[in-house]
Design a protein around this motif. Structure first.
Motif, mmCIF file in Angstrom:
data_model
loop_
_atom_site.group_PDB
_atom_site.id
_atom_site.type_symbol
_atom_site.label_atom_id
_atom_site.label_comp_id
_atom_site.label_asym_id
_atom_site.label_seq_id
_atom_site.Cartn_x
_atom_site.Cartn_y
_atom_site.Cartn_z
ATOM 1 N N THR A 126 -41.260 -47.690 6.866
ATOM 2 C CA THR A 126 -42.494 -46.948 6.594
ATOM 3 C C THR A 126 -42.408 -45.545 7.176
ATOM 4 O O THR A 126 -42.782 -44.564 6.526
ATOM 5 N N LYS A 127 -41.890 -45.433 8.391
ATOM 6 C CA LYS A 127 -41.730 -44.115 9.018
ATOM 7 C C LYS A 127 -40.817 -43.220 8.183
ATOM 8 O O LYS A 127 -41.107 -42.039 7.986
ATOM 9 N N HIS A 128 -39.717 -43.775 7.683
ATOM 10 C CA HIS A 128 -38.769 -42.990 6.892
ATOM 11 C C HIS A 128 -39.390 -42.543 5.564
ATOM 12 O O HIS A 128 -39.195 -41.404 5.138
ATOM 13 N N VAL A 129 -40.117 -43.427 4.902
ATOM 14 C CA VAL A 129 -40.751 -43.083 3.624
ATOM 15 C C VAL A 129 -41.798 -41.990 3.829
ATOM 16 O O VAL A 129 -41.849 -41.007 3.079
ATOM 17 N N MET A 130 -42.626 -42.144 4.865
ATOM 18 C CA MET A 130 -43.657 -41.134 5.134
ATOM 19 C C MET A 130 -43.021 -39.781 5.472
ATOM 20 O O MET A 130 -43.483 -38.739 5.003
ATOM 21 N N LYS A 131 -41.961 -39.802 6.263
ATOM 22 C CA LYS A 131 -41.294 -38.550 6.626
ATOM 23 C C LYS A 131 -40.669 -37.901 5.396
ATOM 24 O O LYS A 131 -40.753 -36.688 5.209
ATOM 25 N N PHE A 132 -40.047 -38.707 4.536
ATOM 26 C CA PHE A 132 -39.446 -38.174 3.317
ATOM 27 C C PHE A 132 -40.500 -37.485 2.453
ATOM 28 O O PHE A 132 -40.296 -36.367 1.972
ATOM 29 N N LEU A 133 -41.641 -38.134 2.247
ATOM 30 C CA LEU A 133 -42.679 -37.557 1.396
ATOM 31 C C LEU A 133 -43.270 -36.294 2.006
ATOM 32 O O LEU A 133 -43.568 -35.340 1.293
ATOM 33 N N ALA A 134 -43.420 -36.266 3.319
ATOM 34 C CA ALA A 134 -43.940 -35.065 3.974
ATOM 35 C C ALA A 134 -42.934 -33.922 3.882
ATOM 36 O O ALA A 134 -43.302 -32.782 3.600
ATOM 37 N N MET A 135 -41.658 -34.218 4.100
ATOM 38 C CA MET A 135 -40.627 -33.180 4.072
ATOM 39 C C MET A 135 -40.343 -32.708 2.646
ATOM 40 O O MET A 135 -40.003 -31.546 2.438
#
Length: 110
Positions: A22-31
């Motif tokens: 979840t952390k990786h997906v959220m970071k990807f979408l933000a970046m």
């Protein structure tokens, strides 16, 4: 269809890495919506909210020392119009502008 709401379902057994994923997906979408890797205050706050929520309501189980007692439904909200953000179609872009997180109890016995 890029104009409609999209869903990512992250599920798995205890200790399978759902929280990290979840952390990786959220970071990807933000970046993906950021300009040259620079995130806004709102994007930073959204990314920092997940570890904060994980700090409360966890318990030790046989399979995982840090098992969540609750599930989360995280709705990431995007706004259009930013030319440097995620391309949603020809000439259309979106950027993370907020989130709504709903929690629900998984098991009272944990």
């Amino acid at each position: 269809d890029r104009q409609k709401s999209q869903t990512v379902l992250i599920s798995g057994e205890s200790g399978a890495g759902k929280t990290e994923t979840t952390k990786h997906v959220m970071k990807f979408l933000a970046m993906a919506g950021s300009t040259n890797g620079i995130v806004t205050d709102v994007e930073r706050q959204v990314l920092e909210s997940n570890p904060l929520l994980e700090a409360f309501g966890n318990a030790r189980t046989l399979r995982n020392d840090n098992s969540s007692r609750f599930g989360k439904f995280i709705e990431l909200q995007f706004r259009g119009g930013d030319k440097s953000a995620i391309e949603t179609g020809p000439g259309q872009h979106a950027r993370l502008c907020g989130a709504r997180i709903r929690t629900y109890l998984l098991e009272k016995v944990r």
